[in-house]
Design a protein around this motif. Sequence first.
Motif, short mmCIF file in Angstrom:
data_model
loop_
_atom_site.label_atom_id
_atom_site.label_comp_id
_atom_site.label_asym_id
_atom_site.label_seq_id
_atom_site.Cartn_x
_atom_site.Cartn_y
_atom_site.Cartn_z
N VAL A 1 28.44 30.32 -6.27
CA VAL A 1 27.10 30.90 -6.29
C VAL A 1 27.09 32.12 -7.20
O VAL A 1 27.98 32.98 -7.11
CB VAL A 1 26.62 31.32 -4.88
CG1 VAL A 1 25.15 31.74 -4.92
CG2 VAL A 1 26.82 30.20 -3.88
N TYR B 1 25.19 35.59 -8.45
CA TYR B 1 24.25 36.65 -8.08
C TYR B 1 24.14 37.64 -9.24
O TYR B 1 25.09 37.82 -10.01
CB TYR B 1 24.71 37.40 -6.84
CG TYR B 1 24.72 36.57 -5.58
CD1 TYR B 1 23.63 36.57 -4.72
CD2 TYR B 1 25.83 35.81 -5.22
CE1 TYR B 1 23.63 35.81 -3.55
CE2 TYR B 1 25.85 35.05 -4.06
CZ TYR B 1 24.73 35.06 -3.22
OH TYR B 1 24.75 34.31 -2.07
N TRP C 1 18.05 25.60 9.22
CA TRP C 1 17.93 26.96 8.71
C TRP C 1 18.81 27.87 9.55
O TRP C 1 18.96 27.67 10.76
CB TRP C 1 16.49 27.46 8.81
CG TRP C 1 15.53 26.88 7.84
CD1 TRP C 1 15.70 25.76 7.07
CD2 TRP C 1 14.21 27.37 7.55
NE1 TRP C 1 14.58 25.52 6.31
CE2 TRP C 1 13.65 26.49 6.58
CE3 TRP C 1 13.46 28.44 8.00
CZ2 TRP C 1 12.36 26.68 6.08
CZ3 TRP C 1 12.18 28.64 7.50
CH2 TRP C 1 11.65 27.77 6.54
N HIS D 1 18.80 37.14 0.14
CA HIS D 1 17.62 37.12 1.01
C HIS D 1 17.85 38.08 2.19
O HIS D 1 18.06 37.66 3.33
CB HIS D 1 17.35 35.70 1.52
CG HIS D 1 16.86 34.78 0.46
ND1 HIS D 1 16.65 33.43 0.67
CD2 HIS D 1 16.53 34.99 -0.84
CE1 HIS D 1 16.22 32.87 -0.45
NE2 HIS D 1 16.15 33.80 -1.38
N SER E 1 17.40 31.08 5.95
CA SER E 1 17.52 30.31 4.72
C SER E 1 18.06 28.93 5.05
O SER E 1 18.80 28.76 6.02
CB SER E 1 18.48 31.00 3.73
OG SER E 1 18.03 32.29 3.40
N ARG F 1 22.91 28.68 2.42
CA ARG F 1 22.45 29.86 1.67
C ARG F 1 22.63 31.17 2.44
O ARG F 1 23.10 32.17 1.89
CB ARG F 1 20.99 29.69 1.28
CG ARG F 1 20.34 30.90 0.62
CD ARG F 1 21.01 31.26 -0.70
NE ARG F 1 20.54 32.54 -1.23
CZ ARG F 1 19.54 32.66 -2.10
NH1 ARG F 1 18.89 31.58 -2.51
NH2 ARG F 1 19.18 33.84 -2.53
N ASP G 1 26.28 32.28 2.49
CA ASP G 1 26.68 32.81 1.19
C ASP G 1 26.13 34.22 0.99
O ASP G 1 26.84 35.13 0.55
CB ASP G 1 26.16 31.91 0.06
CG ASP G 1 26.87 30.58 -0.01
OD1 ASP G 1 27.99 30.47 0.54
OD2 ASP G 1 26.32 29.65 -0.61
N ASP G 2 24.86 34.41 1.33
CA ASP G 2 24.24 35.72 1.18
C ASP G 2 24.90 36.76 2.08
O ASP G 2 25.05 37.94 1.71
CB ASP G 2 22.75 35.64 1.51
CG ASP G 2 21.92 35.02 0.40
OD1 ASP G 2 22.50 34.70 -0.66
OD2 ASP G 2 20.70 34.87 0.59
#
Length: 267
Positions: free
Chosen positions: A83, A85, A130, A189, A209, A213, A216-217
Amino acid sequence: MNSVPIALNKAAMRKYEDLEVPCDDVLAAYVWVDGTGINLRSKDRTFDFVPKTNKDLPIWYFDGSNTAQASSDNSDTFIFPEVIYHDPFRRGSHILVLADTYQHNYQPTSTNFRKGCVILTEKADVEEPWFGFNQEFFLTTTDSRPLGWPPGGFPAPPGPYYCAIGANKIVARDLMEAFYRCCLYAGIHLNGINPGTTPSQWNFQVGPSPGIRAADDLWMARYILARLAEEYGTVATFEPQPIEDWPGNGTFVYFSSKDMREEDGIL
């Protein structure tokens, strides 16, 4: 020869940060979880192009014997870029890259749980899972004392500090404001932040998310927090119980499926 302690003047070091790099060069920090399953590592690399997706980036490697992910007799460990960023520290076209770790035989390391999570979320795609996370952490000095606590003592009992305001209740709001903005700049996010139940404890929320996701965030948010804490001469710790008999840290997970989110959906 007697050594003389040197006080680092970070303000003086700032004069080098605006040095221009060649316009075609992109600096990339590969970030991965080490053998503890908790701590993060990173190493930097220069590219002469701007990557659009993780597929544009090469697989790299590191010495896994120094990260508890390989033995010294066969220490090559690979990092697969997953990923991308935006880099809030270098800015411009520079990037942070969340990466997975693989052994010398290209099998996942013991702390590479992401690969399995991706497979599971893809299988469950029909349910559109989610996730969201609430992460608690303490800010401490480099010798593990909670930031802002009385030297050798304790503050007043928990209660007045949660979501509070005031210099007598809150520690390092400026660091957390910087963290908030850096995460949003990076593309994380980040849903919000708030002071925790004791001085020097804070929370941040990631997601909700779809799929992998939010996880990962969460990892990249932890990395950004640790990097910012360096700037402030402090340490962010996610240890479950940093101070005995005081509220500890946790990571709360929120989950919903498509059926749960529909009107009158399942609970």
